[in-house]
Design a protein around this motif. Structure first.
Motif: not given
Ligand SMILES: CC(C)=CCC/C(C)=C/CC/C(C)=C/COP(=O)(O)OP(=O)(O)O
Ligand SMILES: [Mg+2]
Ligand SMILES: [Mg+2]
Ligand SMILES: [Mg+2]
Length: 326
Positions: A57-58, A61, A156-159, A162, A193, A201, A204-205, A273, A280, A286-287
């Motif tokens: 995923f990462f 992303d 898009n969140i990838g839930a 997951s 989520i 985030s 950062k965004e 979740w 996390w 990360r954030y």
């Molecule tokens: C990366 C991804 C789709 C992971 C799927 C697994 C998952 C549900 C992780 C927890 C939340 C997350 C980091 C979602 C992505 O959002 P974002 O793209 O805004 O992530 P960011 O805020 O870390 O950049």
């Protein structure tokens, strides 16, 4: 999350499996030195397939967040092809995403039931398509409404993909898995989520100019809110969704004793979740870097200055042509 009934817990095999998963992933050398350092701050809690999936995923992303829609389309097609053909070698010179996805899936399917495999491919494909939509929005500079944002961001969140690590050993037929109540529950969890990620985030965004796909930016734009008002609005929405999930649990129908038992385990995975995700957010670095636990208590986040657009990954040498290939 203070009143969420599922508490924080760590899988007892976490350290061991995470080390194996990380070693496999690093062997590809997928990132520049700076990106790898940022990436190393991530800390995931699932067993091997779950860990590998988070790594996949990462990398998707990170690679796609900075590219235009046509380039993202190509990347996404490579990943879809690799997942559907896990036993076929990838072409020489192809972007690394294909080989990472292929190896991940080849290993995962060894221990995944056929139903969970089907659900994963369906969910991950929907996720990848939404990544292309996100890139189109980025290219057009468009800001969605709350409603249309949730529609695309729920994928898009990838839930959905997951949730599959919780389903790998289960046989849940489609009539139960895609039953409207189960789908509804799974999207409530995705929404929690989304709100948690977009809050955590946001800093950062907004700093890197990638905040058009963020509920706070969208609420500020649509309702004329300031940042703090948007934050309060999102928090209220989060509370409403938690209540809807807990109420929805009472409406889960019966599909017979065998399926019911599997479904119960799956729903338990769903419910865990948002707790995992929120922990996390503050513990991974990360954030909030090393200040996560402090910020979790104080709830004060100094806004970062906006960085110039081309100071992101592209500048670090990760443009399409510079991206690692096999
Ligand atoms: C990366 C991804 C789709 C992971 C799927 C697994 C998952 C549900 C992780 C927890 C939340 C997350 C980091 C979602 C992505 O959002 P974002 O793209 O805004 O992530 P960011 O805020 O870390 O950049
Ligand atoms: Mg993303
Ligand atoms: Mg991102
Ligand atoms: Mg985010």
């Amino acid at each position: 999350m203070a009143d969420w009934p599922w508490p924080r817990a760590i899988n007892p095999l976490y350290e061991e499996v995470k080390a194996e998963s990380d070693a496999w992933f690093k062997s590809f050398k997928p990132f520049t030195r700076e990106s790898q350092l940022a990436f190393d701050k991530c800390d995931f809690e699932h067993l091997r397939t779950g860990c590998d999936l988070m790594n996949l995923f990462f990398v998707v992303d990170e690679y796609t967040d900075v590219e235009s829609a046509p380039v993202v389309r190509e990347m996404v097609d490579v990943v879809i092809d690799a997942l559907n053909n896990p036993h076929t070698p990838r072409p020489q010179g192809e972007i690394l995403l294909g080989e990472i996805a292929r190896q991940f899936w080849k290993r995962a399917i060894k221990t995944a039931t056929p139903t969970s495999q089907k659900h994963f491919i369906e969910a991950f494909t929907d996720y990848l398509e939404s990544v292309v939509e996100q890139a189109l929005d980025r290219d057009n500079g468009s800001i969605r409404t709350v409603e249309s944002y949730f529609k695309t961001r729920r994928e898009n969140i990838g839930a959905r993909p997951s949730y599959v690590p919780a389903e790998l050993g289960l046989h849940i037929p489609d009539e139960a898995f895609y039953h409207p109540v189960i789908t509804e529950l799974s999207y409530y969890i995705a929404d929690l989520i989304i709100i948690d990620n977009d809050i955590a985030s946001y800093n950062k965004e907004q700093a890197t100019g990638d905040d058009r796909h963020n509920i706070l930016t969208i609420a500020m734009h649509q309702f004329g809110f300031g940042l703090q008002e948007a934050m309060e609005w999102a928090t209220k929405l989060h509370t409403e969704i938690k209540t809807k999930f807990l109420d929805g649990l009472k409406r889960v129908p019966s599909f017979g004793p065998t399926v019911d038992k599997s479904l119960e385990e799956y729903i338990q995975g769903l419910a865990l979740w948002p707790r995992c995700n929120v922990c996390w957010n503050f513990e991974s670095g990360r954030y909030f870097g090393s200040k996560g636990l402090e910020i979790q208590k104080s709830r004060h986040v100094p806004l970062l200055p906006k960085v110039a657009k081309d100071l992101g990954l592209r500048r670090a040498g990760c443009s399409t042509t510079g991206l690692p290939v096999i």
